[in-house]
Design a protein around this motif. Sequence first.
Motif, PDB file in Angstrom:
ATOM      1  N   ASN A  14       0.820  -1.648   0.243  1.00 30.64           N
ATOM      2  CA  ASN A  14      -0.025   0.301  -0.154  1.00 30.64           C
ATOM      3  C   ASN A  14       0.615   1.472  -0.201  1.00 30.64           C
ATOM      4  OD1 ASN A  14      -2.445  -1.549  -0.207  1.00 30.64           O
ATOM      5  ND2 ASN A  14      -2.462  -1.758   2.299  1.00 30.64           N
ATOM      6  N   TYR A 163      -3.508 -10.529   9.911  1.00 21.31           N
ATOM      7  CA  TYR A 163      -3.086  -9.461   8.527  1.00 21.31           C
ATOM      8  C   TYR A 163      -4.211  -8.248   8.841  1.00 21.31           C
ATOM      9  CZ  TYR A 163      -6.057  -8.426   4.670  1.00 21.31           C
ATOM     10  OH  TYR A 163      -6.427  -7.716   3.899  1.00 21.31           O
ATOM     11  N   THR A 164      -3.588  -7.600   8.081  1.00 24.31           N
ATOM     12  CA  THR A 164      -3.956  -5.934   7.900  1.00 24.31           C
ATOM     13  C   THR A 164      -3.911  -5.491   6.293  1.00 24.31           C
ATOM     14  OG1 THR A 164      -3.826  -3.621   8.695  1.00 24.31           O
ATOM     15  CG2 THR A 164      -1.679  -4.989   8.428  1.00 24.31           C
ATOM     16  N   ASP A 165      -5.073  -5.006   6.025  1.00 26.53           N
ATOM     17  CA  ASP A 165      -4.478  -4.195   4.470  1.00 26.53           C
ATOM     18  C   ASP A 165      -4.773  -2.408   5.177  1.00 26.53           C
ATOM     19  OD1 ASP A 165      -4.432  -4.186   1.972  1.00 26.53           O
ATOM     20  OD2 ASP A 165      -7.092  -3.723   1.422  1.00 26.53           O
ATOM     21  N   SER A 166      -3.802  -2.153   6.032  1.00 29.01           N
ATOM     22  CA  SER A 166      -3.320  -0.674   5.868  1.00 29.01           C
ATOM     23  C   SER A 166      -2.861  -0.565   5.354  1.00 29.01           C
ATOM     24  CB  SER A 166      -3.444  -0.796   8.189  1.00 29.01           C
ATOM     25  OG  SER A 166      -1.983  -1.468   8.487  1.00 29.01           O
ATOM     26  N   ALA A 169       0.767  -2.456   5.747  1.00 24.72           N
ATOM     27  CA  ALA A 169       1.021  -3.404   5.841  1.00 24.72           C
ATOM     28  C   ALA A 169       2.265  -3.916   4.869  1.00 24.72           C
ATOM     29  CB  ALA A 169      -0.472  -3.302   5.011  1.00 24.72           C
ATOM     30  N   ARG A 171       3.841  -7.604   3.764  1.00 23.54           N
ATOM     31  CA  ARG A 171       4.511  -8.329   2.772  1.00 23.54           C
ATOM     32  C   ARG A 171       5.932  -9.778   2.886  1.00 23.54           C
ATOM     33  NH1 ARG A 171       1.224  -7.833  -2.866  1.00 23.54           N
ATOM     34  NH2 ARG A 171      -1.085  -7.283  -1.221  1.00 23.54           N
ATOM     35  N   HIS A 189      -6.642 -15.227   5.211  1.00 22.15           N
ATOM     36  CA  HIS A 189      -6.489 -14.368   4.773  1.00 22.15           C
ATOM     37  C   HIS A 189      -4.893 -13.745   2.828  1.00 22.15           C
ATOM     38  CE1 HIS A 189      -8.584 -12.039   7.042  1.00 22.15           C
ATOM     39  NE2 HIS A 189      -8.852 -11.857   6.221  1.00 22.15           N
ATOM     40  N   GLN A 198       0.049 -11.257   4.376  1.00 25.38           N
ATOM     41  CA  GLN A 198      -0.085  -9.520   4.637  1.00 25.38           C
ATOM     42  C   GLN A 198      -0.131  -9.487   6.211  1.00 25.38           C
ATOM     43  OE1 GLN A 198      -1.125  -7.061   0.654  1.00 25.38           O
ATOM     44  NE2 GLN A 198      -2.613  -6.512   2.583  1.00 25.38           N
TER      45      GLN A 198
END
Length: 300
Positions: A14, A163-166, A169, A171, A189, A198
Amino acid sequence: MQDIMDNMDIAFPNLGIYLRNVPKSFSIFGFRIALYGVIIAVGVLAGVLMAAEVARREKVDPDVIWDFAIYAIIFSIVGARVYYVVFSWDRYRDDLLSIFNLRNGGLAIYGAVIAAFLTLWIYCRLKKQSFLQLADICVPGLVLGQVIGRWGNFTNREVFGEYTDSLLAMRLPMQMVRAGDISDTISAHIVEGTNYIQVHPTFLYESLWNLALLCLLLLYRKHKKFEGEQWLLYLGGYGIGRAWIEGIRTDTLFIPHTGFAVSQVLAVLLVVVSAAADGFVRYRLKKRVTTTENNEEKDT
């Protein structure tokens, strides 16, 4: 971002950052040297240098800091390892020799902190020094060491969260992390056809938190009300950050036979104790000033 990562790659999707071939170690004359150890060593040296400089500014002989540092480094490493091993005993009880293998990490910062301050207390008793004064002098260096040292966890691919998609984030290729650190939530996820997880980069969160704490300590230093207040500010300030960060880590050490994270419990306890101690000392100082002023008025 690519679906299949090379084993040595690390990405922050991100942020649009893809780091290739991030090494865990390097070789000199055929000897493998872990970056984790190098980064920890740099953090320790930087911390001692800062503490010595603070001592000089406080009109304390910097040699006192260098003398103490020799003992502190040794016993802090021992304390950090003992703390980690005690609360992750299942990993070591069938292979006791692995206790002495530090190449893959396994040092708990709270163990190092406890050992360092215990060593300082004993040192001050033997050398007739003020524990509170030296504790105040040492804590900025300690925090700087933590700011730098956490990046050893980055090269080791450890100390990450759920897990996060902030925005931050991170990997990591699954093959490069310990299987026990991959929680059910992280596994749920994992996208089919990929080879990475992630997660929250909790090492980064703690490094940034400590950097902010270091700035606060340095800015407040000239305004402290009593010897030991910087020490209490460190214990409480670090505790606040560690309490919430520990809550999202996947490699948490638990109090045996409970579901309580030992470092989270300790962090909360230190926040409460340090705040109470600071308030109590301030109250006593204010009361003393009031008593003195009243006595002066009676004399006049």
